[in-house]
Design an enzyme around this catalytic site. Sequence first.
Site, PDB file in Angstrom:
ATOM      1  N   ASP A 288       0.868  -1.171   0.000  1.00  0.00           N
ATOM      2  CA  ASP A 288       0.000   0.000   0.000  1.00  0.00           C
ATOM      3  C   ASP A 288       0.916   1.235   0.000  1.00  0.00           C
ATOM      4  O   ASP A 288       2.128   1.137   0.268  1.00  0.00           O
ATOM      5  CB  ASP A 288      -0.937  -0.009   1.213  1.00  0.00           C
ATOM      6  CG  ASP A 288      -2.167   0.884   0.999  1.00  0.00           C
ATOM      7  OD1 ASP A 288      -2.137   1.749   0.103  1.00  0.00           O
ATOM      8  OD2 ASP A 288      -3.153   0.726   1.744  1.00  0.00           O
TER       9      ASP A 288
HETATM   10  C1  BGC Z   1      -5.075   3.148   0.082  1.00  0.00           C
HETATM   11  C2  BGC Z   1      -5.178   2.121  -1.020  1.00  0.00           C
HETATM   12  C3  BGC Z   1      -5.064   2.806  -2.359  1.00  0.00           C
HETATM   13  C4  BGC Z   1      -3.753   3.554  -2.416  1.00  0.00           C
HETATM   14  C5  BGC Z   1      -3.499   4.269  -3.732  1.00  0.00           C
HETATM   15  C6  BGC Z   1      -3.860   4.033  -0.075  1.00  0.00           C
HETATM   16  O1  BGC Z   1      -3.906   5.097   0.814  1.00  0.00           O
HETATM   17  O2  BGC Z   1      -5.038   2.495   1.336  1.00  0.00           O
HETATM   18  O3  BGC Z   1      -6.386   1.422  -0.925  1.00  0.00           O
HETATM   19  O4  BGC Z   1      -5.156   1.864  -3.390  1.00  0.00           O
HETATM   20  O5  BGC Z   1      -3.749   4.525  -1.376  1.00  0.00           O
HETATM   21  O6  BGC Z   1      -4.280   5.384  -3.861  1.00  0.00           O
END
Ligand code: BGC
Length: 751
Positions: A288
Amino acid sequence: MVFRKKISLLTIAVALAATVPAFAIEAPKKVSVDAPHAWMNKKLSPEQRANLVLKEMTIDEKLKLLMGYFGHDADWKEFKRPVESYPQSAGFFYGIPRLGIPNIWEADAGIGVASQSGPIVREATALPSGIATAATWDLKTAYEGGAMIGSESRSFGFNVQLAGGVNIMREPRNGRNFEYAGEDPLLAGQIVGAQIRGIQSNQIVSTLKHYAFNDQETGRFSLDVKIDDQSARMSDLLALQIAKEEGNPGSVMCAYNRVNGVYACESDYLLNEVLKKDWGFKGWVMSDWGATHSTTQAANNGLDQQSGIPFDHSEYFGGALKEAVQNGWVSEARFDDMVRRVLHAMFEFGVIDNPVSPNPGAINFKAHAAVTQKDAEESMVLLKNDNKLLPLNKTAKKIAIIGSHADVGVLSGGGSSQVYPVGGAAFKGGPSVFPGPMLYYPSSPLKAIQARVPQASVTYHDGSDLAAAAKLAAESDVVLVFANQWTAESIDVPNLSLPDNQDALVDAVAKANAKTVVVLQTGGPVLMPWLGSVGAAVEAWYPGTQGGEAIARVLFGEVNPSGHLPATFPASESQLPRPVLDGYPEVRNARFTVEYKEGAAVGYKWFDLKGLKPLFPFGHGLSYTEFAFSNLKADVKKGLINASFTVKNTGSLAGKEVAQVYVAPVTAKWESPKRLGGFQKVELKAGASKTASVVVDPRLVGVYETASKTWKIAEGDYKIILAADATDANASSVIVHLGAMTLDVNGKFIQ
Ligand code: BGC
């Protein structure tokens, strides 16, 4: 085609120097760019094709697939997105043009093609929230929604969709429950798996996320979840395992939090042992955004790809990984395995064979509107309907609509998954920075309602003045109060009460007119202190870009509601395993532990175990018609429980019922009295009946045993219960006898 293009070595060197400045560039090995690459032979397996490319790659080229960038400028880090990325997008990786490996363009998320907030948003179709799709209990609807958003993703030029959120609802206050699929591992896993399959049917990759135990947003970067292996495999991990089996995602996104003391993105247990070894996952693990914390430890413990530079403290999978490989801290075999996994999924799902090129003009928004509307219509849950107040009578002369900007639109959830609607938002509020803005989609319930009763006077009041709203209610034939709860990534709700004095509003209106219908737009469960005094209540979730129309169709009975709750609605927070949300209010970077003492007894299982009476049980959902179940039979074939039954529509309108089959051990000891073993949504004309059946996944009759990595089914009697919800007083049941059986870690019989 890209891989056949003549590219001079100078161009490549210049491009590489511009894009990967952190370490020295090696001269690429010679590959004839005129001849078709051997790995483009589709007759070879993804594994063979990935291996052929790997052999040609330099260490620097390999690294390019392992470290990626945010697709949005981040002023706080003086970061500019790569020019090749798409504006306000989630992620980007440089491909290797000389080998025909395209760039990777990543978009969020589960309800459609999202944009980071800013001036250049892409306007797309939004499905209802993930929890709404789970409330359909309909795998076909989930698949079709996935296929639709996957096709928009491809049209916008993305080849990886960061979808597939399936963190089960342990925490009803979690700000991201709207992105997920409720509390039950079977329902959540199957719904999200179907959605992933739909997305990937467009020859792009979908993720499955957030692996694992990111069940609350408060302290998500620092909290440590404590759970034992057995409980983990029978709850959160089971939902992920089922979604992985059903959806076959190309990538899995590991989570922010720690699990048993170790960050999820460097957990040997989660990544190497459970995901890759036990479940046989062949794709790649991406972190993530901001969830990578080391180089050697992360790489050796199973992380394949670092996402979203500049969110992490360092470029762990850049120069540091190169050095780790050269020093032997990360073996070459493991390094190649990381790259092979990315390539494998790119070959397996068509990302290389059918490269994306943006063509948003090709999106058929009209057809896609029908897909999201159907999903919304199937998802709405009729919670209460006294004296058949709904469907609305078209003869009403005065209709009041109160609250929630229902004159202009419907609410959506906030954060990285935010989809921006075609034509722009109807109303914008909330925080000016992430996870804002709070957007209302331009699908007006008021207009949709007025269109159905042209002769009636339909009046809107914003609900800010309680006395004025009550006066309008008293003067009206029927009142529709729209109440909402905005939830968003990165923030949990402090409690389950509706915000902004809305309970008082509903109360005041209901006291003025008993013919009050409450339409809720919430991210998950809320408390309803006014429930006893309203005539009817509908949970509409965040209903997507056609939400206003879907709500009107349900209210007027053009669609008979058939959604059922995918999560328990508690009567109060005191009923929860953690009555007070751990770590709330958040102190940034404060480390704390969240102990899952309830183990695998999540949601209705916890309520059953403790004998608690919820406000609305898991599985609850009324209809404008009535159904009766009969003829329940269950037998055991080759160790599998088959249950068959008849569903009859005993009312006078066509409708759909969700038949739920629960299993309960008579003597064996489980984490809770019963589990959902299967379900079927059955469509029936008035008076018609149908026989339906379910086969129970044998894991749902077993108990996971850590030492042997097997599921053990204890010899004995098991009750098979046919019910309309988890506390159905009219449920019927039969008993089957099972012999002792052992299943492997993936639920296959071994004895
Ligand atoms: C989130 C993810 C997301 C990623 C990209 C993160 O803050 O937890 O679910 O895909 O950002 O935007």
